[in-house]
Motif scaffolding. Structure first.
Motif, PDB file in Angstrom:
ATOM      1  N   PHE A 244     -18.970 168.154 -24.485  1.00 31.44           N
ATOM      2  CA  PHE A 244     -19.018 168.003 -23.037  1.00 31.44           C
ATOM      3  C   PHE A 244     -20.256 167.234 -22.592  1.00 31.44           C
ATOM      4  CE2 PHE A 244     -16.164 171.841 -22.936  1.00 31.44           C
ATOM      5  CZ  PHE A 244     -15.052 171.088 -22.636  1.00 31.44           C
ATOM      6  N   PHE A 245     -21.280 167.137 -23.464  1.00 27.59           N
ATOM      7  CA  PHE A 245     -22.453 166.361 -23.121  1.00 27.59           C
ATOM      8  C   PHE A 245     -22.385 164.949 -23.686  1.00 27.59           C
ATOM      9  CE2 PHE A 245     -24.220 170.642 -22.482  1.00 27.59           C
ATOM     10  CZ  PHE A 245     -24.653 170.474 -21.179  1.00 27.59           C
ATOM     11  N   GLY A 246     -21.207 164.568 -24.156  1.00 27.84           N
ATOM     12  CA  GLY A 246     -21.043 163.177 -24.561  1.00 27.84           C
ATOM     13  C   GLY A 246     -21.284 162.904 -26.033  1.00 27.84           C
ATOM     14  N   TYR A 247     -21.588 163.942 -26.816  1.00 26.47           N
ATOM     15  CA  TYR A 247     -21.695 163.705 -28.255  1.00 26.47           C
ATOM     16  C   TYR A 247     -20.307 163.481 -28.822  1.00 26.47           C
ATOM     17  CZ  TYR A 247     -26.555 165.147 -28.460  1.00 26.47           C
ATOM     18  OH  TYR A 247     -27.906 165.203 -28.300  1.00 26.47           O
ATOM     19  N   GLY A 248     -20.221 162.720 -29.883  1.00 28.05           N
ATOM     20  CA  GLY A 248     -18.943 162.545 -30.552  1.00 28.05           C
ATOM     21  C   GLY A 248     -17.977 161.673 -29.794  1.00 28.05           C
ATOM     22  N   THR A 249     -18.461 160.951 -28.786  1.00 28.26           N
ATOM     23  CA  THR A 249     -17.555 160.019 -28.120  1.00 28.26           C
ATOM     24  C   THR A 249     -17.980 158.601 -28.460  1.00 28.26           C
ATOM     25  OG1 THR A 249     -18.864 160.284 -26.163  1.00 28.26           O
ATOM     26  CG2 THR A 249     -16.742 161.410 -26.217  1.00 28.26           C
ATOM     27  N   PHE A 250     -17.056 157.745 -28.289  1.00 22.67           N
ATOM     28  CA  PHE A 250     -17.217 156.388 -28.747  1.00 22.67           C
ATOM     29  C   PHE A 250     -16.491 155.544 -27.727  1.00 22.67           C
ATOM     30  CE2 PHE A 250     -15.803 152.912 -31.562  1.00 22.67           C
ATOM     31  CZ  PHE A 250     -17.012 152.587 -32.149  1.00 22.67           C
ATOM     32  N   THR A 251     -17.221 154.691 -27.035  1.00 20.05           N
ATOM     33  CA  THR A 251     -16.574 153.892 -26.002  1.00 20.05           C
ATOM     34  C   THR A 251     -15.930 152.677 -26.647  1.00 20.05           C
ATOM     35  OG1 THR A 251     -18.508 154.510 -24.749  1.00 20.05           O
ATOM     36  CG2 THR A 251     -16.943 153.069 -23.666  1.00 20.05           C
ATOM     37  N   VAL A 252     -14.656 152.491 -26.374  1.00 21.82           N
ATOM     38  CA  VAL A 252     -13.958 151.348 -26.965  1.00 21.82           C
ATOM     39  C   VAL A 252     -13.895 150.194 -25.983  1.00 21.82           C
ATOM     40  CG1 VAL A 252     -11.816 150.546 -27.948  1.00 21.82           C
ATOM     41  CG2 VAL A 252     -12.594 152.849 -28.418  1.00 21.82           C
ATOM     42  N   TYR A 253     -13.473 150.504 -24.734  1.00 19.98           N
ATOM     43  CA  TYR A 253     -13.347 149.450 -23.734  1.00 19.98           C
ATOM     44  C   TYR A 253     -14.530 149.515 -22.791  1.00 19.98           C
ATOM     45  CZ  TYR A 253      -8.496 149.345 -25.277  1.00 19.98           C
ATOM     46  OH  TYR A 253      -7.357 149.249 -26.014  1.00 19.98           O
ATOM     47  N   PRO A 254     -15.091 148.475 -22.302  1.00 18.47           N
ATOM     48  CA  PRO A 254     -14.735 147.086 -22.600  1.00 18.47           C
ATOM     49  C   PRO A 254     -15.274 146.623 -23.949  1.00 18.47           C
ATOM     50  CG  PRO A 254     -16.513 147.157 -21.000  1.00 18.47           C
ATOM     51  CD  PRO A 254     -16.145 148.572 -21.289  1.00 18.47           C
ATOM     52  N   SER A 255     -16.368 147.241 -24.452  1.00 22.61           N
ATOM     53  CA  SER A 255     -16.806 146.816 -25.784  1.00 22.61           C
ATOM     54  C   SER A 255     -17.263 148.042 -26.568  1.00 22.61           C
ATOM     55  CB  SER A 255     -17.921 145.789 -25.691  1.00 22.61           C
ATOM     56  OG  SER A 255     -19.004 146.331 -24.981  1.00 22.61           O
ATOM     57  N   LEU A 256     -17.248 147.926 -27.904  1.00 22.00           N
ATOM     58  CA  LEU A 256     -17.533 149.058 -28.782  1.00 22.00           C
ATOM     59  C   LEU A 256     -18.967 149.535 -28.598  1.00 22.00           C
ATOM     60  CD1 LEU A 256     -15.955 147.630 -32.021  1.00 22.00           C
ATOM     61  CD2 LEU A 256     -14.891 149.070 -30.302  1.00 22.00           C
ATOM     62  N   GLU A 257     -19.113 150.853 -28.419  1.00 22.92           N
ATOM     63  CA  GLU A 257     -20.455 151.369 -28.196  1.00 22.92           C
ATOM     64  C   GLU A 257     -20.464 152.865 -28.439  1.00 22.92           C
ATOM     65  OE1 GLU A 257     -21.779 150.420 -24.276  1.00 22.92           O
ATOM     66  OE2 GLU A 257     -23.527 151.705 -24.500  1.00 22.92           O
ATOM     67  N   ALA A 258     -21.321 153.331 -29.345  1.00 16.03           N
ATOM     68  CA  ALA A 258     -21.473 154.772 -29.543  1.00 16.03           C
ATOM     69  C   ALA A 258     -22.692 155.230 -28.767  1.00 16.03           C
ATOM     70  CB  ALA A 258     -21.635 155.097 -31.017  1.00 16.03           C
ATOM     71  N   LYS A 259     -22.571 156.400 -28.114  1.00 10.70           N
ATOM     72  CA  LYS A 259     -23.647 156.856 -27.242  1.00 10.70           C
ATOM     73  C   LYS A 259     -24.828 157.365 -28.070  1.00 10.70           C
ATOM     74  CE  LYS A 259     -23.870 159.455 -22.928  1.00 10.70           C
ATOM     75  NZ  LYS A 259     -23.215 160.505 -22.158  1.00 10.70           N
ATOM     76  N   TYR A 260     -24.522 158.013 -29.187  1.00  7.86           N
ATOM     77  CA  TYR A 260     -25.589 158.580 -30.014  1.00  7.86           C
ATOM     78  C   TYR A 260     -25.473 158.024 -31.424  1.00  7.86           C
ATOM     79  CZ  TYR A 260     -26.067 161.984 -26.298  1.00  7.86           C
ATOM     80  OH  TYR A 260     -26.260 162.571 -25.091  1.00  7.86           O
ATOM     81  N   PRO A 261     -26.562 157.991 -32.184  1.00 11.11           N
ATOM     82  CA  PRO A 261     -26.444 157.596 -33.595  1.00 11.11           C
ATOM     83  C   PRO A 261     -25.581 158.619 -34.332  1.00 11.11           C
ATOM     84  CG  PRO A 261     -28.621 158.496 -33.135  1.00 11.11           C
ATOM     85  CD  PRO A 261     -27.942 158.317 -31.821  1.00 11.11           C
TER      86      PRO A 261
END
Lengths: 295, 227
Positions: A244-261
């Protein structure tokens, strides 16, 4: 003494049930290639521990076909994403939509494999035990229907072979074939309903529904269950909270980006949680080797 | 006392579900959100069924009908939409009413998928077949369902409704790449399957619904299933 199975299946049914529920939730929550890949890997190993992958091998073809369709279709339908790889006709095919297709295929595969393991662990008697306290009739109907499937399939084969012996099953046109199939179904329904209702009368004679439902199998919640529950609650709870705090998510659109290492505390707790049944199963496996070598 | 606990439990469940749905919605997790809502609506229909006074004969008969509906789907697995399951669901609802129709439909969907493969589509199919039975049961004494043409029209329409409804599970799973074009393509691609489902429903109902209604009502009278 009731045979409670070994390893993970020997835990209290409620623990197993909530574990699978959490796995399904995690499969849909953590859209991250490494999370999903490790979840898929763990469920496959778990399946191999449960029945040497028998049921997995039977369905693998169908599941892989679905996954392949998803991977191919997504980039064709979706034009979102910043990195254009090439043009198909005049439609851009993006790297992001390809990755999204792969992610979704991983989600689907994990969900289907979790269900396979679920079916092996939560056997019909455990299912009845779990749900007969608050939905006795619904749980009972589903359990009896489960039992009817192999019985009815057996009867169906029997009817068809008799029909063939007396010269049936030679319809040429599609309509004729459908008609013959329905003839078989007619026989099946009269036969099965009659015998099922005989069973119902015997249930009535033994007092079905006359009081609170009792279970033939009694599961008790022992110390080991408590220990395993605390382990699962801590690791699973932290994994969910982090989600719920955004760990384990991975933004695909518009470009690839992981929030945390990738290597953070959350991934470790997630791994601990999903590999828990493998710990239990392999512990038994090693233990078995150990006593056998002693003899 | 126990009934009161159950009520409190249901209220808590609803609150929890509401909180979860807000989180899912704001974070864009549409697949778990849709599954949550579907499971909740299924639970309420199951509770409704639990409350009705039903004999052991009816319980076993529902299981047998659901088993028949599920088994009849298996030999047709290679033709995705042609199967007599919908026919069995509709006919049992016509004879025994909405609750039985709902149970037969949803149990058949759940159990047949154990053989064919469970996935995110299972709850959707459970609800779609359940609602098919429920609606057929509510309409059972209407003029529409008394005539053979009306019954087959009902089956024809539900063939399409079923496909349109279960398509949503496919679309919601892909929600990250949603576009109206994708939506239309999905529905256009499923048209042939939906048509096949609708036509086979109508075909089975025209030829066999009278006969099956007779078989089922005879059983119902013989074993005093409802009184």
């Amino acid at each position: 003494m009731i045979n409670r199975g070994s390893g993970f299946s020997s835990l209290h049914p409620w623990l197993c049930f909530f574990y699978f529920l959490a796995l399904l939730l995690f499969a849909m929550l953590f859209k991250h290639p490494f999370y999903l890949a490790s979840l898929l890997f763990c469920t496959i190993i778990f399946n191999f521990f449960l029945d040497r992958g028998e049921s997995l091998k039977k369905k693998a073809k169908f599941y892989l076909l679905i996954a392949a369709i998803v991977i191919v279709l997504n980039p064709l339908f979706s034009q979102r994403g910043a990195t254009i790889l090439f043009y198909l006709g005049h439609r851009p095919v993006t790297l992001e939509s390809m990755i999204y297709g792969v992610l979704f295929a991983l989600i689907l595969l994990s969900i289907m494999f979790v269900f396979l393991a679920y079916n092996l662990v939560i056997s019909p008697d455990r299912f009845l035990y779990l749900f007969s306290s608050f939905a006795p009739r619904t749980a009972f109907i589903i359990t009896v229907t489960l039992r009817f499937i192999p019985l009815l399939q057996h009867r169906l084969r029997e009817i068809i072979s008799v029909q063939k012996a007396i010269g049936g099953g030679e319809g040429e046109s599609k309509k004729q074939k459908a008609k013959e199939a329905m003839e078989v179904l007619n026989i099946l329904v009269t036969w099965s309903l009659e015998s099922a209702l005989q069973k119902a009368i015997s249930m009535r004679a033994r007092g079905y529904g006359s009081g609170k439902r009792s279970s033939a199998v009694a599961f008790s919640f022992d110390k080991r269950d408590l220990f395993c529950m605390s382990f699962m609650a801590v690791t699973g709870g932290l994994a969910l909270l982090g989600g719920f705090f955004g760990y384990g998510t991975f933004t695909v659109y518009p470009s690839l980006e992981a929030k945390y290492p990738l290597f953070n505390w959350h991934f470790i707790f997630f791994l601990l949680f999903i590999s828990f049944p493998i710990f239990m199963e392999s512990r038994e496996w090693i233990w078995w080797r150990f006593i056998r070598s002693k003899i | 006392m126990i009934a009161r606990f159950k009520k409190i439990g249901l209220v808590l469940l609803c609150l929890l579900a509401a909180a979860l749905s807000v989180v899912f919605w704001s974070e864009g997790y549409y697949l778990p959100l849709s599954l949550l809502l579907i499971v909740l609506s299924l639970i309420f229909l199951f509770v409704r069924f639990e409350k009705k006074h039903i004999t052991p004969e009816a319980v076993v008969m529902i299981a047998a009908l659901a088993g028949i509906a599920a088994v009849s789907r298996l030999p047709f697995a290679s033709l995705p939409s042609v199967q007599p399951t919908s026919f069995v669901v509709i006919v049992s609802a016509l004879v025994f009413g909405p609750e039985v129709g709902f149970m037969v439909g949803s149990a058949a969907a759940l159990v047949s998928n154990l053989v064919l493969g469970q996935g995110p589509w299972t709850p959707w199919q459970m609800l779609a077949w359940g609602l098919m039975g429920l609606s057929a049961g509510y309409l059972k004494s209407s003029a529409l369902m008394r005539s053979r043409a009306g019954r087959s029209a009902f089956g024809f329409i539900w063939g399409f409704l079923f496909g349109w409804f279960t398509n949503l599970s496919f679309i919601l799973s892909f929600f990250g790449s949603f576009s109206w074009e994708f939506f239309l393509t999905t529905y256009a691609a499923s048209f042939y399957f939906d048509l096949a489902h609708a036509l086979s429903n109508a075909f089975f109902i025209i030829l066999f619904s009278k006969q099956w209604q007779k078989i089922l009502s005879r059983i119902s009278v013989k074993y005093k299933i409802f009184y």
